[in-house]
Design a protein around this motif. Structure first.
Motif, PDB file in Angstrom:
ATOM      1  N   HIS A 258       6.981   3.847 -10.432  1.00 29.63           N
ATOM      2  CA  HIS A 258       7.937   3.185  -9.544  1.00 29.63           C
ATOM      3  C   HIS A 258       7.863   1.673  -9.668  1.00 29.63           C
ATOM      4  O   HIS A 258       7.770   0.958  -8.683  1.00 29.63           O
ATOM      5  CB  HIS A 258       7.716   3.617  -8.097  1.00 29.63           C
ATOM      6  CG  HIS A 258       9.014   3.704  -7.351  1.00 29.63           C
ATOM      7  ND1 HIS A 258       9.275   3.016  -6.210  1.00 29.63           N
ATOM      8  CD2 HIS A 258      10.147   4.384  -7.625  1.00 29.63           C
ATOM      9  CE1 HIS A 258      10.498   3.259  -5.791  1.00 29.63           C
ATOM     10  NE2 HIS A 258      11.050   4.092  -6.641  1.00 29.63           N
TER      11      HIS A 258
ATOM     12  N   ASN B 230       5.143  -1.341  -7.727  1.00 28.51           N
ATOM     13  CA  ASN B 230       4.730  -1.033  -6.351  1.00 28.51           C
ATOM     14  C   ASN B 230       3.296  -1.473  -6.114  1.00 28.51           C
ATOM     15  O   ASN B 230       2.593  -1.869  -7.031  1.00 28.51           O
ATOM     16  CB  ASN B 230       4.881   0.470  -6.108  1.00 28.51           C
ATOM     17  CG  ASN B 230       4.023   1.271  -7.056  1.00 28.51           C
ATOM     18  OD1 ASN B 230       2.860   1.509  -6.797  1.00 28.51           O
ATOM     19  ND2 ASN B 230       4.584   1.644  -8.205  1.00 28.51           N
TER      20      ASN B 230
ATOM     21  N   GLY C 108       1.342   4.991  -0.213  1.00 31.59           N
ATOM     22  CA  GLY C 108       1.244   6.427  -0.508  1.00 31.59           C
ATOM     23  C   GLY C 108       0.687   7.234   0.637  1.00 31.59           C
ATOM     24  O   GLY C 108       0.867   8.442   0.689  1.00 31.59           O
TER      25      GLY C 108
ATOM     26  N   LYS D 226      10.300  -3.898  19.183  1.00 28.10           N
ATOM     27  CA  LYS D 226       9.512  -4.906  18.449  1.00 28.10           C
ATOM     28  C   LYS D 226       8.092  -5.036  18.990  1.00 28.10           C
ATOM     29  O   LYS D 226       7.173  -5.409  18.273  1.00 28.10           O
ATOM     30  CB  LYS D 226      10.211  -6.290  18.550  1.00 28.10           C
ATOM     31  CG  LYS D 226      11.420  -6.408  17.680  1.00 28.10           C
ATOM     32  CD  LYS D 226      11.039  -6.590  16.211  1.00 28.10           C
ATOM     33  CE  LYS D 226      12.007  -5.890  15.288  1.00 28.10           C
ATOM     34  NZ  LYS D 226      11.451  -4.667  14.725  1.00 28.10           N
TER      35      LYS D 226
ATOM     36  N   ARG E 269       6.014   2.926  13.983  1.00 28.11           N
ATOM     37  CA  ARG E 269       7.130   2.972  13.044  1.00 28.11           C
ATOM     38  C   ARG E 269       7.372   4.423  12.662  1.00 28.11           C
ATOM     39  O   ARG E 269       6.450   5.234  12.666  1.00 28.11           O
ATOM     40  CB  ARG E 269       6.793   2.182  11.770  1.00 28.11           C
ATOM     41  CG  ARG E 269       6.845   0.694  11.989  1.00 28.11           C
ATOM     42  CD  ARG E 269       6.878  -0.040  10.668  1.00 28.11           C
ATOM     43  NE  ARG E 269       7.291  -1.432  10.836  1.00 28.11           N
ATOM     44  CZ  ARG E 269       7.432  -2.264   9.825  1.00 28.11           C
ATOM     45  NH1 ARG E 269       7.209  -1.857   8.601  1.00 28.11           N
ATOM     46  NH2 ARG E 269       7.821  -3.506  10.013  1.00 28.11           N
TER      47      ARG E 269
ATOM     48  N   GLY F 161       7.757   7.449   6.787  1.00 33.21           N
ATOM     49  CA  GLY F 161       8.669   8.161   5.898  1.00 33.21           C
ATOM     50  C   GLY F 161      10.074   7.600   5.914  1.00 33.21           C
ATOM     51  O   GLY F 161      10.962   8.127   5.257  1.00 33.21           O
TER      52      GLY F 161
ATOM     53  N   ARG G 171       1.363   9.739  -9.687  1.00 31.49           N
ATOM     54  CA  ARG G 171       1.449   8.314 -10.046  1.00 31.49           C
ATOM     55  C   ARG G 171       0.429   7.905 -11.099  1.00 31.49           C
ATOM     56  O   ARG G 171       0.556   6.838 -11.704  1.00 31.49           O
ATOM     57  CB  ARG G 171       1.241   7.475  -8.756  1.00 31.49           C
ATOM     58  CG  ARG G 171       1.449   5.978  -8.898  1.00 31.49           C
ATOM     59  CD  ARG G 171       2.787   5.576  -9.519  1.00 31.49           C
ATOM     60  NE  ARG G 171       3.933   6.142  -8.876  1.00 31.49           N
ATOM     61  CZ  ARG G 171       4.554   5.610  -7.823  1.00 31.49           C
ATOM     62  NH1 ARG G 171       4.088   4.507  -7.268  1.00 31.49           N
ATOM     63  NH2 ARG G 171       5.604   6.184  -7.294  1.00 31.49           N
TER      64      ARG G 171
HETATM   65  C1  SDX Z   1       6.152   4.228  -0.765  1.00 32.66           C
HETATM   66  O1  SDX Z   1       7.018   0.060  -3.301  1.00 32.66           O
HETATM   67  C2  SDX Z   1       7.212   1.308  -3.652  1.00 32.66           C
HETATM   68  O2  SDX Z   1       7.897   1.598  -4.605  1.00 32.66           O
HETATM   69  C3  SDX Z   1       6.513   2.360  -2.783  1.00 32.66           C
HETATM   70  C4  SDX Z   1       6.832   3.788  -3.116  1.00 32.66           C
HETATM   71  C5  SDX Z   1       6.341   4.155  -4.490  1.00 32.66           C
HETATM   72  O3  SDX Z   1       6.885   5.100  -5.072  1.00 32.66           O
HETATM   73  O4  SDX Z   1       5.356   3.525  -4.950  1.00 32.66           O
HETATM   74  O5  SDX Z   1       8.227   4.025  -3.047  1.00 32.66           O
HETATM   75  C6  SDX Z   1       6.135   4.735  -2.158  1.00 32.66           C
HETATM   76  O6  SDX Z   1       5.226   3.561  -0.401  1.00 32.66           O
HETATM   77  C7  SDX Z   1       7.354   4.518   0.114  1.00 32.66           C
HETATM   78  C8  SDX Z   1       7.260   3.814   1.509  1.00 32.66           C
HETATM   79  C9  SDX Z   1       6.345   4.668   2.380  1.00 32.66           C
HETATM   80  N1  SDX Z   1       6.007   3.966   3.619  1.00 32.66           N
HETATM   81  C10 SDX Z   1       6.493   4.399   4.825  1.00 32.66           C
HETATM   82  O7  SDX Z   1       7.286   5.327   4.965  1.00 32.66           O
HETATM   83  C11 SDX Z   1       5.911   3.657   6.017  1.00 32.66           C
HETATM   84  C12 SDX Z   1       7.055   3.318   7.003  1.00 32.66           C
HETATM   85  N2  SDX Z   1       7.892   2.322   6.327  1.00 32.66           N
HETATM   86  C13 SDX Z   1       7.630   0.916   6.666  1.00 32.66           C
HETATM   87  O8  SDX Z   1       6.263   0.631   6.818  1.00 32.66           O
HETATM   88  C14 SDX Z   1       8.435  -0.041   5.775  1.00 32.66           C
HETATM   89  O9  SDX Z   1       9.710   0.434   5.724  1.00 32.66           O
HETATM   90  C15 SDX Z   1       7.981  -0.316   4.360  1.00 32.66           C
HETATM   91  C16 SDX Z   1       6.547  -0.777   4.308  1.00 32.66           C
HETATM   92  C17 SDX Z   1       8.120   0.895   3.517  1.00 32.66           C
HETATM   93  C18 SDX Z   1       8.885  -1.420   3.796  1.00 32.66           C
HETATM   94  O10 SDX Z   1       8.626  -2.535   4.535  1.00 32.66           O
HETATM   95  P1  SDX Z   1       9.320  -3.966   4.145  1.00 32.66           P
HETATM   96  O11 SDX Z   1      10.208  -3.861   2.970  1.00 32.66           O
HETATM   97  O12 SDX Z   1       8.241  -4.975   4.087  1.00 32.66           O
HETATM   98  O13 SDX Z   1      10.313  -4.164   5.306  1.00 32.66           O
HETATM   99  P2  SDX Z   1       9.891  -4.807   6.657  1.00 32.66           P
HETATM  100  O14 SDX Z   1       8.565  -4.307   7.081  1.00 32.66           O
HETATM  101  O15 SDX Z   1      10.113  -6.283   6.547  1.00 32.66           O
HETATM  102  O16 SDX Z   1      10.965  -4.145   7.652  1.00 32.66           O
HETATM  103  C19 SDX Z   1      12.287  -4.683   7.723  1.00 32.66           C
HETATM  104  C20 SDX Z   1      12.720  -4.391   9.153  1.00 32.66           C
HETATM  105  C21 SDX Z   1      11.683  -4.877  10.180  1.00 32.66           C
HETATM  106  O17 SDX Z   1      12.400  -5.191  11.362  1.00 32.66           O
HETATM  107  P3  SDX Z   1      12.724  -6.790  11.616  1.00 32.66           P
HETATM  108  O18 SDX Z   1      11.390  -7.513  11.605  1.00 32.66           O
HETATM  109  O19 SDX Z   1      13.620  -7.207  10.442  1.00 32.66           O
HETATM  110  O20 SDX Z   1      13.407  -6.795  12.960  1.00 32.66           O
HETATM  111  O21 SDX Z   1      12.816  -2.977   9.361  1.00 32.66           O
HETATM  112  C22 SDX Z   1      11.873  -2.550  10.339  1.00 32.66           C
HETATM  113  C23 SDX Z   1      10.837  -3.671  10.467  1.00 32.66           C
HETATM  114  O22 SDX Z   1      10.301  -3.675  11.772  1.00 32.66           O
HETATM  115  N3  SDX Z   1      11.260  -1.319   9.805  1.00 32.66           N
HETATM  116  C24 SDX Z   1      11.057  -0.224  10.522  1.00 32.66           C
HETATM  117  C25 SDX Z   1      10.538   0.705   9.597  1.00 32.66           C
HETATM  118  N4  SDX Z   1      10.422   0.142   8.382  1.00 32.66           N
HETATM  119  C26 SDX Z   1      10.861  -1.127   8.515  1.00 32.66           C
HETATM  120  N5  SDX Z   1      11.267   0.071  11.825  1.00 32.66           N
HETATM  121  C27 SDX Z   1      10.946   1.337  12.206  1.00 32.66           C
HETATM  122  N6  SDX Z   1      10.440   2.290  11.388  1.00 32.66           N
HETATM  123  C28 SDX Z   1      10.226   2.003  10.080  1.00 32.66           C
HETATM  124  N7  SDX Z   1       9.725   2.949   9.257  1.00 32.66           N
END
Ligand code: SDX
Length: 430
Positions: free
Chosen positions: A231, A234, A267, A296, A301, A304, A390
């Motif tokens: 991916h 990452n 992961g 906030k 969160r 997924g 991976r």
């Molecule tokens: C993987 O990078 C890769 O390629 C990873 C991956 C791979 O194959 O290697 O695809 C695998 O890691 C997938 C992602 C798995 N993680 C999760 O599902 C954990 C929940 N997701 C979040 O932690 C978050 O979405 C991330 C870490 C995945 C992405 O975070 P970013 O890009 O740094 O975005 P951000 O944290 O800046 O969020 C943007 C906004 C924020 O709100 P504001 O500050 O703009 O008001 O979206 C909100 C965040 O609070 N937000 C969420 C959220 N994810 C982001 N709010 C609620 N629930 C969520 N899951």
């Protein structure tokens, strides 16, 4: 790569031309290599949201269009027509193998699945309930204490042997961790079985009765491993590149990648999805938890959901979403309430304005955790399964980085915000 320039005016009025580079597809990059030397400033991009760390020929992602390609092949086509071992060859060597190449590669992987008996003894030292990711990173790291014969990272043959050993032995290490956790005897690998079938029998076979292969589970795992294979840059892959950039033993670099993958933001999310579903409990609590995710002041969160790159949909999630629904439908009602909760949560989040505005769609981890559970794999093993898929991406990126004649040790800079210079004060005067 073209060399149009980006023109900047510094605060002191100096005009600066920074060259840009154009890849095969995707955004151009601005080469800031001269910025500090000529202007005395660093760029600043915590989390590397908009920073390219390297050039790479391996994987391309378009977050807006939901595109994922391995060596130019769309992941949808590989998911439909290929298999994990063939995708491993493609990622490592850059081209799809012909029949002879594929057979030779498959045979090499099958014949390197056994562990050194000394390595197996490590499992006698772990607590019975040690987290399998802790055991995986520890035992993979220990591989650098076993394989002294292939430590010349600049020798292509050594790089091949290292990659083959990682691909072949990680399933055996993962299965040994699972057997320790389940209190069952370790099951040796079998060279007559394919990658996924061998993994399933090492996990679920017991000496007390013959093991009956679950071919649906083997097909589901093969698809999941294809989708998790690589991916781009990452967090865990960048960790492998950074650790490897110092010339460290490649097994240690992979162990570092395993540790980075373990985090719940990366992961570890597939395991966190199931923990979240357990915490939510039932569909009556969905509204409360969606509100918590939007608050906030609340650290909760929706695990997924969301992705650093995919701001519309994760193409991998689209591919396994159908399979996830099929696997749930095929169950004999086992865990039905949890799966109904997952499907209802998916629908609520997909229709919620907050998630739509912030482009927070279900990612690959939302569905993969549900499928692993449906296959009888314990939650604690979910991120290990991610690591198995991976592992080939980590190896491919390590090989690309270490064989680049222009590769440098990764060493970012910082914005210092600590104390200004001050003199030491003797303890009696403080
Ligand atoms: C993987 O990078 C890769 O390629 C990873 C991956 C791979 O194959 O290697 O695809 C695998 O890691 C997938 C992602 C798995 N993680 C999760 O599902 C954990 C929940 N997701 C979040 O932690 C978050 O979405 C991330 C870490 C995945 C992405 O975070 P970013 O890009 O740094 O975005 P951000 O944290 O800046 O969020 C943007 C906004 C924020 O709100 P504001 O500050 O703009 O008001 O979206 C909100 C965040 O609070 N937000 C969420 C959220 N994810 C982001 N709010 C609620 N629930 C969520 N899951």
């Amino acid at each position: 790569m073209s060399n149009d320039a980006f023109r900047l005016i510094s605060p002191s009025g100096n005009e600066l031309e920074l060259p840009t580079h154009t890849g095969t597809t995707g955004p151009d990059v601005v080469d800031i290599g001269r910025l500090y030397r000529e202007q005395g400033v660093f760029t600043y991009d915590p989390g590397f949201v908009a920073t390219g760390s390297c050039k790479s020929d391996i994987t391309f992602i378009d977050g807006e269009e939901g595109v994922l390609m391995y060596r130019g092949y769309p992941v949808e086509q590989l998911a439909a027509h290929s298999n994990f071992i063939e995708v491993c060859y493609l990622l490592l060597y850059g081209e799809l193998p012909n029949t002879a190449e594929l057979d030779a590669f498959d045979s090499t992987i099958r014949r390197h699945t056994m562990l050194n008996e000394g390595m197996l003894k490590f499992f006698n030292g772990f607590r019975y309930d040690a987290h399998p990711m802790a055991m995986l990173s520890a035992v993979v790291g220990s591989m650098s204490a076993y394989y002294h014969d292939t430590t010349d990272v600049h020798n292509p043959e050594h790089r091949d042997i290292f990659s083959h050993r990682i691909l072949a032995k990680l399933p055996t290490i993962a299965a040994a961790a699972y057997k320790l956790n389940s209190g069952q005897p370790f099951v040796h690998p079998r060279n007559d079985l394919g990658y996924c079938e061998n993994l399933l029998q090492m996990f679920f076979a017991v000496p007390a009765e013959p093991y009956e292969m679950d071919t649906v589970a083997a097909e589901a795992l093969d698809l999941l491993f294809i989708l998790h294979a690589d991916h781009e840059q990452n967090c865990s892959t960048s960790t492998v590149r950074m650790a490897g950039s110092s010339g460290a033993n490649p097994y240690s670099a992979i162990a570092a990648g395993i540790s980075a993958l373990w985090g719940p933001a990366h992961g570890g999310a597939n395991e966190a999805v199931l923990e979240m579903l357990k915490e939510i409990g039932d569909t009556s609590q969905i509204k409360k938890y969606v509100a918590k995710a939007k608050d906030k002041d609340d650290p909760f969160r929706l695990m997924g959901f969301g992705h650093r790159v995919y701001k519309n949909f994760d193409p991998r999630a689209t591919i396994i979403r159908d399979m996830c629904h099929k696997v749930i439908a095929s169950l004999d009602g086992r865990d039905a309430p949890m799966f109904e909760l997952a499907l209802e949560l998916e629908q609520v989040a997909l229709k919620d304005d907050y998630f739509i505005e912030k482009n927070l769609y279900p990612n690959v981890d939302f569905y993969s955790g549900i499928i692993y559970r449906a296959l009888g794999i314990p939650t604690s093993m979910f991120t290990v399964m991610f690591a198995l898929g991976r592992s080939v991406g980590w190896c491919a990126h390590w090989r690309e980085m270490i064989s680049d004649p222009h590769a440098k040790i990764s060493r970012p800079r910082q914005l210092y915000t600590g104390a200004a210079k001050r003199d030491y004060i003797a303890v009696e005067k403080r």
